[in-house]
Write an enzyme that holds these catalytic residues in place. Structure first.
Site, PDB file in Angstrom:
ATOM      1  CD  GLU A 133      -2.923   1.130   2.323  1.00  0.00           C
ATOM      2  OE1 GLU A 133      -2.745   0.316   3.249  1.00  0.00           O
ATOM      3  OE2 GLU A 133      -3.862   1.937   2.298  1.00  0.00           O
TER       4      GLU A 133
ATOM      5  CG  HIS B  40      -1.290   5.068   3.979  1.00  0.00           C
ATOM      6  ND1 HIS B  40      -1.119   6.160   4.792  1.00  0.00           N
ATOM      7  CD2 HIS B  40      -2.523   4.584   4.261  1.00  0.00           C
ATOM      8  CE1 HIS B  40      -2.206   6.326   5.525  1.00  0.00           C
ATOM      9  NE2 HIS B  40      -3.067   5.388   5.220  1.00  0.00           N
TER      10      HIS B  40
ATOM     11  CG  ASP C  68      -4.698   5.263   1.208  1.00  0.00           C
ATOM     12  OD1 ASP C  68      -4.935   6.493   1.174  1.00  0.00           O
ATOM     13  OD2 ASP C  68      -5.234   4.501   2.025  1.00  0.00           O
TER      14      ASP C  68
ATOM     15  CD  GLU D 234      -8.208   3.023   4.358  1.00  0.00           C
ATOM     16  OE1 GLU D 234      -7.613   2.982   3.268  1.00  0.00           O
ATOM     17  OE2 GLU D 234      -7.636   2.880   5.449  1.00  0.00           O
TER      18      GLU D 234
END
Lengths: 146, 301
Positions: free
Chosen positions: B152, B154, B185, B261
């Protein structure tokens, strides 16, 4: 379940044969004990100012539909406080995308309470004596349709 | 003219973290997500009852929920644990055993994409040296169980942070694998502090990923977290350039899973006291629905 009587889980438009034919939402019983269907007194639903009478709201318990008339004589089915009931309303096209203000009134009889209270039960108005363990008759919530 | 992408609109159950097991059961989360018209979801290994050995009864129930609510398993969030004990470090083989366990579960539960958290050494998520060794050993099992590990990206990591190319892209090219890639993300595109989180910045927002940077990474991504911190009353996210990023993904033919999210202020404050928790009960489902409205309108479905 959610704290509010009107739940977010279960609020959506309903589809039949690929067409949006209405909407549904769930309520939990704000009483300290469960009730038999014949005790239920369904009232009026208002969504964004549009009213739906009790004739237009179907109550669904565990997948089984009931009109308010059918419930008046059903003292076998018990609605527990731990499970929400689903309320289904027919409305062509359902509800539009965005915010909706729902107000729904329902109450129930409690034969151990004094007649003066029982005789004046009105699902669309609060009880003459509010008791927290009985919950409110009328509940509102602002929810979203995606 | 290449074909336009048709990514799927979904939600990560992680958005409901504060309410799960309290005011929401797994069944409730499935239904709430289905209410939004989303077609896919992310699960974390933590939500598997009895993890790492769920019962057949639970597995059947899980599949019945997927079918009842027409939700496609999109991504399983798991962790490449390599520091599970004190004393001697875990050997590569021991780490691979942990990963195999998760690959097997992912396969059992219908997931082809994983959000694999790799041990980091700093706030920019530079990976701990040695990761290439055990991840490479795990690749044959990822292939066997038909899953793709995704690191991910992020916030505050950007798509141009050196380790993205020097470590991760280098690994993918060196091994030639199609079982390792990226979950991008959307917080990495965030260019200003989130509403209500001005005092808890995860970044100074001086170095952020520009939308066009995502294009090079699309071939390596099956699922992305469409992160958001605050949706306003007009269903807009004011700190992340959503339209630009989504348009680029579609123009470039991306067909992966977009998983909402929610990581707004109330998510962090919900644990601080009953008043905040009470607010979270209203705000969490409301915020996710607002985000799904934006996604539905951006995608057209």
């Amino acid at each position: 379940m959610e704290r509010q009587v009107i739940q977010s889980v279960g609020f959506r438009n309903t589809v039949e044969d690929g067409k949006v034919t209405g909407f549904q939402f769930k309520v939990r019983l704000p009483y300290y004990r469960g009730i038999f269907l014949s005790q239920l007194r369904p009232g009026t639903l208002t969504v964004d100012g549009e009213t739906f009478s009790k004739d237009e709201v179907i109550w669904n318990f565990d997948g089984e539909d009931f009109t308010w008339e059918e419930m008046t004589t059903n003292y076998k089915l018990h609605w527990a406080v731990t499970k929400p009931a689903t309320l289904k309303v027919k409305k062509e096209g359902g509800l539009a995308q965005g915010f909706h203000d729902l107000t729904y009134g329902f109450c129930f009889t409690s034969s151990y309470m004094p007649p003066i209270i029982q005789d004046h039960l009105d699902p669309d108005q609060e009880s003459m004596v509010f008791m927290p363990e009985f919950g409110h008759h009328v509940n509102s919530r602002r929810l979203l349709i995606v | 003219m290449s074909k336009k992408g048709h990514p799927q609109r979904g939600v990560t159950f992680y958005s409901y973290l504060n309410l799960m097991g309290r005011t929401m059961t797994l069944d409730d989360v499935f239904e709430e997500v289905a209410d939004t018209g989303a077609t896919c979801f992310e699960l974390l290994t933590s939500y598997i009852e009895g993890y790492p050995n769920p019962s057949n009864k639970w597995i059947d129930h899980y599949w019945s929920l997927c079918e009842k609510y027409h939700l496609q398993p999109a991504e399983l969030g798991h962790w490449a644990e390599n520091h599970l004990r004190r004393g001697p470090a875990m050997s590569d083989d021991e780490v691979v055993e942990e990963l195999k366990q998760d690959f097997r579960l992912a396969n059992l539960l219908g997931f082809k994409a994983l959000r694999t958290k790799i041990t980091c050494v700093n706030v920019l998520c530079d990976p701990e040296p040695g990761w290439q060794s055990y991840i490479e050993k795990a690749l044959p099992y990822a292939e066997k169980y038909d899953v793709m590990m995704q690191n991910e990206v992020h916030l505050p990591t950007t798509l141009h942070t050196p380790h993205i190319r020097d470590e991760y892209l280098d690994f993918i090219h060196r091994t030639g694998t199609s079982h390792f890639g990226f979950n991008i993300d959307f917080g990495t595109f965030q260019y200003k502090p989130a509403k209500g989180m001005e005092d808890m910045p995860m970044s100074d927002f001086k170095d952020v990923t520009k939308p066009e940077e995502i294009v090079d990474f699309l071939p390596y991504s099956r699922a992305c977290h469409t992160k958001f911190t605050s949706m306003n009353e007009n269903f807009e996210e004011e700190t992340i350039p959503y339209k630009e990023v989504i348009d680029l993904m579609i123009e470039n033919g991306w067909n992966g899973y977009l998983l909402s999210e929610f990581e707004g202020t109330i998510r962090f404050k919900a644990e601080q006291g009953p008043e905040y928790f009470g607010r979270a009960m209203d705000e969490v489902p409301d915020q996710v629905r607002r985000h799904q409205i934006m996604m539905r309108n951006l995608l057209g479905y």
